[in-house]
Design an enzyme around this catalytic site. Structure first.
Site, PDB file in Angstrom:
ATOM      1  N   ASP A  83      -4.646  13.458   3.862  1.00 47.92           N
ATOM      2  CA  ASP A  83      -3.598  12.617   3.287  1.00 47.92           C
ATOM      3  C   ASP A  83      -2.314  12.835   4.083  1.00 47.92           C
ATOM      4  O   ASP A  83      -1.953  13.960   4.433  1.00 47.92           O
ATOM      5  CB  ASP A  83      -3.384  12.982   1.808  1.00 47.92           C
ATOM      6  N   ILE A  84      -1.606  11.740   4.359  1.00 52.19           N
ATOM      7  CA  ILE A  84      -0.393  11.796   5.183  1.00 52.19           C
ATOM      8  C   ILE A  84       0.762  12.474   4.436  1.00 52.19           C
ATOM      9  O   ILE A  84       1.708  12.959   5.060  1.00 52.19           O
ATOM     10  CB  ILE A  84      -0.011  10.361   5.630  1.00 52.19           C
ATOM     11  N   ASN A 117      -7.406   7.380  -8.708  1.00 45.67           N
ATOM     12  CA  ASN A 117      -6.438   6.541  -9.412  1.00 45.67           C
ATOM     13  C   ASN A 117      -6.916   5.090  -9.353  1.00 45.67           C
ATOM     14  O   ASN A 117      -7.176   4.567  -8.273  1.00 45.67           O
ATOM     15  CB  ASN A 117      -5.053   6.667  -8.755  1.00 45.67           C
ATOM     16  N   GLY A 152      -1.302   4.908 -11.038  1.00 46.67           N
ATOM     17  CA  GLY A 152      -0.514   5.263  -9.863  1.00 46.67           C
ATOM     18  C   GLY A 152      -1.183   4.943  -8.543  1.00 46.67           C
ATOM     19  O   GLY A 152      -0.790   5.478  -7.494  1.00 46.67           O
ATOM     20  N   GLN A 153      -2.183   4.064  -8.572  1.00 45.43           N
ATOM     21  CA  GLN A 153      -2.849   3.704  -7.314  1.00 45.43           C
ATOM     22  C   GLN A 153      -1.897   2.914  -6.418  1.00 45.43           C
ATOM     23  O   GLN A 153      -1.275   1.948  -6.862  1.00 45.43           O
ATOM     24  CB  GLN A 153      -4.106   2.866  -7.600  1.00 45.43           C
ATOM     25  N   HIS A 213     -10.616   5.414  -3.191  1.00 49.74           N
ATOM     26  CA  HIS A 213     -10.524   6.714  -2.514  1.00 49.74           C
ATOM     27  C   HIS A 213     -10.534   7.836  -3.523  1.00 49.74           C
ATOM     28  O   HIS A 213      -9.933   7.731  -4.594  1.00 49.74           O
ATOM     29  CB  HIS A 213      -9.273   6.794  -1.628  1.00 49.74           C
ATOM     30  N   HIS A 216      -9.301  11.592  -4.090  1.00 49.37           N
ATOM     31  CA  HIS A 216      -8.430  12.662  -3.598  1.00 49.37           C
ATOM     32  C   HIS A 216      -9.168  13.985  -3.810  1.00 49.37           C
ATOM     33  O   HIS A 216      -9.621  14.279  -4.918  1.00 49.37           O
ATOM     34  CB  HIS A 216      -7.133  12.729  -4.414  1.00 49.37           C
TER      35      HIS A 216
HETATM   36  P1  AMP Z   1      -3.154   6.536  -4.419  1.00 46.72           P
HETATM   37  O1  AMP Z   1      -1.725   6.702  -4.803  1.00 46.72           O
HETATM   38  O2  AMP Z   1      -4.142   7.192  -5.344  1.00 46.72           O
HETATM   39  O3  AMP Z   1      -3.493   5.081  -4.143  1.00 46.72           O
HETATM   40  O4  AMP Z   1      -3.322   7.315  -3.050  1.00 46.72           O
HETATM   41  C1  AMP Z   1      -2.989   6.796  -1.804  1.00 46.72           C
HETATM   42  C2  AMP Z   1      -2.782   7.956  -0.883  1.00 46.72           C
HETATM   43  O5  AMP Z   1      -2.827   7.492   0.452  1.00 46.72           O
HETATM   44  C3  AMP Z   1      -1.452   8.678  -1.060  1.00 46.72           C
HETATM   45  O6  AMP Z   1      -1.682  10.038  -1.417  1.00 46.72           O
HETATM   46  C4  AMP Z   1      -0.788   8.539   0.304  1.00 46.72           C
HETATM   47  O7  AMP Z   1      -0.055   9.679   0.682  1.00 46.72           O
HETATM   48  C5  AMP Z   1      -1.981   8.299   1.209  1.00 46.72           C
HETATM   49  N1  AMP Z   1      -1.691   7.584   2.452  1.00 46.72           N
HETATM   50  C6  AMP Z   1      -0.926   6.468   2.613  1.00 46.72           C
HETATM   51  N2  AMP Z   1      -0.931   6.077   3.902  1.00 46.72           N
HETATM   52  C7  AMP Z   1      -1.725   6.966   4.569  1.00 46.72           C
HETATM   53  C8  AMP Z   1      -2.114   7.104   5.933  1.00 46.72           C
HETATM   54  N3  AMP Z   1      -1.707   6.254   6.891  1.00 46.72           N
HETATM   55  N4  AMP Z   1      -2.923   8.144   6.268  1.00 46.72           N
HETATM   56  C9  AMP Z   1      -3.343   9.018   5.331  1.00 46.72           C
HETATM   57  N5  AMP Z   1      -3.015   8.931   4.021  1.00 46.72           N
HETATM   58  C10 AMP Z   1      -2.216   7.927   3.646  1.00 46.72           C
END
Ligand code: AMP
Ligand code: ZN
Length: 116
Positions: free
Chosen positions: A32-33, A89, A95-96, A102, A104
């Site tokens: 995760d970024i 999520n 909070g998606q 995906h 986590h």
């Molecule tokens: P959610 O809030 O459950 O939809 O999770 C989305 C996740 O994607 C968040 O934890 C972000 O930090 C992560 N995210 C967004 N952009 C990227 C990216 N380019 N590379 C890796 N993770 C990302």
């Protein structure tokens, strides 16, 4: 959202860079970024699906596979002893923020319950 516009589809297609920790025929896992724990990995199916609300019988294997991948990653990264949390999520109230299913995988610290 269609796959063509989807950030995670772009990561799967290697059009957007990510730190990949696992890849197989039907799934990809990457860091995760914006990590919320010392280990924070996202495990995604290669087949685009906005969220689990769009799931049907044909997705049983693909979605179930994500849990096996989490277990394999946990083993590889030595997370089995202390444990790990998996979070999915689904939709606005959960909070998606990225509309591609995906999981986590979070580990490396203690997590509270109930979640925020
Ligand atoms: P959610 O809030 O459950 O939809 O999770 C989305 C996740 O994607 C968040 O934890 C972000 O930090 C992560 N995210 C967004 N952009 C990227 C990216 N380019 N590379 C890796 N993770 C990302
Ligand atoms: Zn996608």
């Amino acid at each position: 959202m269609s796959g063509a516009e989807c950030l995670f589809c772009k990561i799967i297609e290697k059009k957007v860079t990510a730190i990949i920790v696992h890849e197989d025929e039907s799934s990809l896992a990457f860091r995760d970024i914006n990590p919320q724990a010392p280990t924070h990995i996202l495990i995604v199916p290669k087949k685009h699906m906005d969220d689990l609300r769009g799931m049907n019988n044909a997705d049983r294997e693909g979605i179930g596979h994500l849990f096996l991948v989490a277990q394999q990653i946990a083993e590889k990264l030595n997370l089995l002893k202390n444990g790990y949390r998996m979070v999915i999520n689904n939709g606005r109230d959960a909070g998606q923020t990225v509309s591609h299913v995906h999981v986590h995988l979070l580990a490396g610290r203690r997590f509270s319950w109930p979640p925020g």
